[in-house]
Scaffold this active site. Structure first.
Site, PDB file in Angstrom:
ATOM      1  CB  THR A  82     -19.463  38.364 -15.882  1.00 46.66           C
ATOM      2  OG1 THR A  82     -18.612  37.995 -14.825  1.00 46.66           O
ATOM      3  CG2 THR A  82     -19.003  37.741 -17.184  1.00 46.66           C
ATOM      4  NE  ARG A 109     -11.461  34.380  -9.599  1.00 43.35           N
ATOM      5  CZ  ARG A 109     -12.550  34.716 -10.287  1.00 43.35           C
ATOM      6  NH1 ARG A 109     -12.452  35.564 -11.288  1.00 43.35           N
ATOM      7  NH2 ARG A 109     -13.719  34.238  -9.970  1.00 43.35           N
ATOM      8  CB  VAL A 110      -8.402  31.471 -14.182  1.00 41.80           C
ATOM      9  CG1 VAL A 110      -9.235  31.315 -15.444  1.00 41.80           C
ATOM     10  CG2 VAL A 110      -6.955  31.810 -14.543  1.00 41.80           C
ATOM     11  N   GLY A 111     -11.408  32.834 -13.382  1.00 37.49           N
ATOM     12  CA  GLY A 111     -12.798  32.491 -13.078  1.00 37.49           C
ATOM     13  C   GLY A 111     -13.396  31.609 -14.170  1.00 37.49           C
ATOM     14  CG  ASP A 112     -17.576  32.000 -14.690  1.00 36.53           C
ATOM     15  OD1 ASP A 112     -17.067  32.863 -13.947  1.00 36.53           O
ATOM     16  OD2 ASP A 112     -18.601  32.221 -15.364  1.00 36.53           O
ATOM     17  CB  THR A 172     -23.023  36.922 -14.621  1.00 38.99           C
ATOM     18  OG1 THR A 172     -22.567  37.860 -13.625  1.00 38.99           O
ATOM     19  CG2 THR A 172     -24.533  36.849 -14.527  1.00 38.99           C
ATOM     20  N   GLY A 173     -21.468  35.676 -12.114  1.00 39.02           N
ATOM     21  CA  GLY A 173     -21.485  35.343 -10.692  1.00 39.02           C
ATOM     22  C   GLY A 173     -20.106  34.926 -10.227  1.00 39.02           C
ATOM     23  N   GLY A 190     -17.109  32.961 -10.080  1.00 40.82           N
ATOM     24  CA  GLY A 190     -16.560  32.051 -11.079  1.00 40.82           C
ATOM     25  C   GLY A 190     -16.113  30.707 -10.545  1.00 40.82           C
TER      26      GLY A 190
HETATM   27  N1  GLY Z   1     -17.973  35.345 -13.290  1.00 38.15           N
HETATM   28  C1  GLY Z   1     -16.813  36.113 -13.366  1.00 38.15           C
HETATM   29  C2  GLY Z   1     -15.716  35.621 -12.561  1.00 38.15           C
HETATM   30  O1  GLY Z   1     -15.908  34.993 -11.514  1.00 38.15           O
HETATM   31  O2  GLY Z   1     -14.588  35.869 -12.916  1.00 38.15           O
END
Ligand code: GLY
Length: 280
Positions: free
Chosen positions: A166, A193-196, A215-216, A218
């Protein structure tokens, strides 16, 4: 108080891009913190070496869905799972400034983007399609040991390398803060799928005390409401200690954090994370 632009290019990659990230930070000097973080993230989105905009990783079905967000001390805007636009961060800005909403997703986000003048764009690159082919081959042929995330996908579609590059930016200009983030997600991942990254308090937060972006992986960042919890701790300890503690809590699950407050800047990560700062 000095002005600061602080960027990261994601945690977990194998190459150190800090030199060019520093260049992007320097190019992003403006008189407005929001303009600065948008300009910074656009450069990272347009650079195919980062997993955001051009260079975003495909989902298991081969589609590219991107998330992005912007936030100032006044409010935020984000897009979730948007496809076929060049700069998701610009659409997030339009959500914040030109719509009565704060989050837009999928087809609705795309149709909003088209109305706002964002034309068709194919964000795939040879590198990301090749990586997608390799991951799918690993998942499907069952010869190598799979990570839990890969096992889940493998079981679902019946038949590592984990990435979280990210990108993110924080600016403090004339004492005012803004943040922006953008991503293609964390592979492997299902369509939808939805991340952070597009969720306030998870992948980003900004207020009068400062700005934080992450970042990482999510899912782990979201479970911890990471950015908001760090924001609440500002002032209770040194910023570096607060970030180091937060990263420690992730064990060996990839995470990276950058933060800027009124008088401190700090970054912490448990993997390689390219960063760049410009002070002016
Ligand atoms: N940090 C980005 C994601 O997991 O989508």
């Amino acid at each position: 108080m000095q002005n600061v632009i602080f960027l990261h290019g994601g945690v977990g990659g194998h190459t150190d891009y800090s030199e060019k990230v520093r260049g992007y930070a320097m190019n992003s000097m403006t008189i407005d913190p929001l303009d600065s973080v948008i300009h910074a993230v656009m450069q990272l989105e347009d650079d195919p070496d980062f997993n955001a905009g051009t260079g975003s990783y495909p989902r298991v079905d081969g589609s590219i869905q991107m998330d992005a967000a912007v936030m100032t001390e006044q409010g935020f805007g984000s897009v979730v799972g948007i496809e076929n636009v060049r700069n998701p961060v610009l659409v997030a800005r339009d959500v914040m400034e030109k719509s009565p909403h704060v989050m837009m997703s999928g087809d609705g986000a795309l149709s909003f983007a088209r109305k706002m003048g964002h034309g068709f764009y194919d964000a795939s690159t040879e590198r990301t399609m090749e990586k997608h082919r390799k991951i799918m081959e690993k998942i499907l042929n069952g010869k190598e040991e799979l990570l839990p995330r890969e096992k889940f996908i493998a079981e679902l579609i019946k038949n590592n390398e984990s990435t979280g590059d990210t990108v993110g930016a924080i600016a403090r200009i004339d004492g005012k803060f803004a943040v922006a983030v953008s991503t293609g997600g964390a592979v492997p991942m299902l369509r939808g799928r939805v991340g952070d990254t597009p969720i306030i308090g998870c992948g980003f937060y900004c207020g009068p005390k400062g700005g934080i972006v992450t970042t990482g992986i999510g899912e782990e960042i979201t479970k911890r409401l990471l950015c908001y919890n760090i924001y609440l701790k500002i002032g209770s300890d040194s910023l570096q200690n607060i970030l180091d503690e937060a990263v420690k809590d992730f064990g060996n699950i990839h995470v990276g954090i950058i933060a800027v407050t009124k008088d401190e800047t700090a970054s912490s990560a448990n993997g390689n994370m390219s960063t760049g700062m410009h002070i002016f």
